[in-house]
Design an enzyme around this catalytic site. Sequence first.
Site, mmCIF file in Angstrom:
data_model
loop_
_atom_site.group_PDB
_atom_site.id
_atom_site.type_symbol
_atom_site.label_atom_id
_atom_site.label_comp_id
_atom_site.label_asym_id
_atom_site.label_seq_id
_atom_site.Cartn_x
_atom_site.Cartn_y
_atom_site.Cartn_z
ATOM 1 N N ARG A 127 0.836 -1.217 0.000
ATOM 2 C CA ARG A 127 0.000 0.000 0.000
ATOM 3 C C ARG A 127 0.874 1.271 0.000
ATOM 4 O O ARG A 127 1.012 1.940 -1.008
ATOM 5 C CB ARG A 127 -0.953 -0.022 1.220
ATOM 6 C CG ARG A 127 -2.127 0.920 1.087
ATOM 7 C CD ARG A 127 -1.857 2.362 1.515
ATOM 8 N NE ARG A 127 -1.389 2.477 2.900
ATOM 9 C CZ ARG A 127 -0.878 3.595 3.403
ATOM 10 N NH1 ARG A 127 -0.737 4.680 2.639
ATOM 11 N NH2 ARG A 127 -0.450 3.644 4.645
ATOM 12 N N CYS A 171 13.259 5.539 -4.052
ATOM 13 C CA CYS A 171 14.001 5.176 -5.262
ATOM 14 C C CYS A 171 15.469 5.518 -5.073
ATOM 15 O O CYS A 171 15.797 6.642 -4.709
ATOM 16 C CB CYS A 171 13.443 5.925 -6.457
ATOM 17 S SG CYS A 171 14.387 5.579 -7.941
ATOM 18 N N ASN A 212 9.703 4.035 2.893
ATOM 19 C CA ASN A 212 9.595 3.571 4.271
ATOM 20 C C ASN A 212 10.880 2.870 4.680
ATOM 21 O O ASN A 212 11.665 2.441 3.835
ATOM 22 C CB ASN A 212 8.467 2.520 4.373
ATOM 23 C CG ASN A 212 7.101 3.091 4.115
ATOM 24 O OD1 ASN A 212 6.641 3.104 2.989
ATOM 25 N ND2 ASN A 212 6.469 3.591 5.151
#
Lengths: 311, 311
Positions: A29, A253, A262
Amino acid sequence: MGTREIGLPQRVPGTGLPARVTIWEVGPRDGLQNEKAIVPVAVKLEFLDRLAEAGLTTLEATSFVSPKWVPQLADAEELLAGLNKREGVRYPVLVPNERGLKRALEAGCPDIAIFGSATETFAQRNLNSGLEKQFEMFEPVLAGANGLNVRAYLSMCFGDPWEGPVPAEQVVRVGKRLLELGCTQLSLGDTIGVATVGQVEGLLAAFADAGVPADKLAVHFHDTYGQALANTVAALRCGVSTVDSSAGGLGGCPYAESATGNLATEDLLWTLEGLGIEHGVDLDALVKTSAWMAEQLGRPSPSRVVRALAG
Amino acid sequence: MGTREIGLPQRVPGTGLPARVTIWEVGPRDGLQNEKAIVPVAVKLEFLDRLAEAGLTTLEATSFVSPKWVPQLADAEELLAGLNKREGVRYPVLVPNERGLKRALEAGCPDIAIFGSATETFAQRNLNSGLEKQFEMFEPVLAGANGLNVRAYLSMCFGDPWEGPVPAEQVVRVGKRLLELGCTQLSLGDTIGVATVGQVEGLLAAFADAGVPADKLAVHFHDTYGQALANTVAALRCGVSTVDSSAGGLGGCPYAESATGNLATEDLLWTLEGLGIEHGVDLDALVKTSAWMAEQLGRPSPSRVVRALAG
């Protein structure tokens, strides 16, 4: 070179730490909603199944936010219909409002999460609401979700891009209100990744002083400034035993100027393994899964453990 | 978006931490020797001068190891001859042996570092020596360096790629021996980056039990498994106040499968700033310097803080 493969760290337990940590896996998510690529539903389903196979027991599967805002998760219904639900695994979903709750209930989700703000500006800009007004939005959701597990994300608990530092008292006040409204868990989010360990300890002490036990709390760190793991260890020392992380550090990234992913689940697992804290996850299987997902996304994983072990 | 620039974290002091930390900047030596590119001496000189300008006061400038082994630092004499030595800044150099010491003394370096091993296999393979035999190699160096500051690096203090976990007693025994030989400081290295916080606390407790005060110790973490900053915070809690790091996380590559760079100085500074620990460095100037060096190397910096702030 004939070097010995070191697949796991040496176990040296710390003191004053929880015996077991529950990892709340947010990669499918929070991770995927922050990736540029839109991942096909079949890949997401394989991803979720591999995460469960690796031993993760709480998988935040998707979000019922408007596809206009998060096209990456527009396939929420299709995903949930195709999900291979495993015994003992929870698949919570994010619902922004009543309409989202309705979609979640229709899809048969008994486990939901709402998304609140600790600051006025973020509540206005992201929730189209306000610091106080957000409760009006959540009340009917919590009424409709009566008896379900309802986690509340609390964003911007440590710093806000418009307001700067966020006072701990303000975060505690908003958090307590959400618990009073019926939320079963609060996830304290460092959405912009600016917190350091003293601030984490300070906020958790403020919650303890306000009578909120650590088992009602989870922590949710982003690694924007490289502080996510150190902050997580600080939270463990304060008795928190639910930690949010994303497999492979999804959502960040390694090429981007600003890596806002995260905390990587694998980097957290390395710490938990080393400390002898029970977690129930097979690191090797998880690393393989994250390496595979990085291939799907066409870029290396920002997780250091994945890069070290998947080579 | 009109967001407010957050250049520094909120200050929330922790407890039981040192009031001041000395950063031992190893980027020009440990960082550059692990980069693929061979950096021109003029760029190195500008780099060192910008690091000093940013407020760093201990800059490990280069190494007098054989150019055959480390071509990246083959220009040690030329570099030292061109160095703009600033008042109040130390420029230690690494010397592997007597020949290295001779070169360092001829170049006028009053501040040296030797490179030892905590394990038998690494001592054999990297030093062409042995766990006990290495002391014979260091004795004449320390005799020749009488009265100088001599730091001893102790490699593989937490894990060894051939031997696996390294017993704390063994590390303490080798470390004490180096101090007895006349070394003024020990830098405890996690060369392969596998340590976790409990192991760090355990080793530092073992040194304390053996009568070695924390002010004789420094810590040197590599971020291979993402643990470097959490481990550094654990060491600060144990009273260590000298921390090795490399500007921009030099020596690690964000593209590489295995990122083996040092802890990034900027990510450490973010923590120190947040904790209100004195460090004397201008973060903004350092970020600009590391961003510039990343350009010279033709790849982004692995430091999260550099990527977040230099954009």
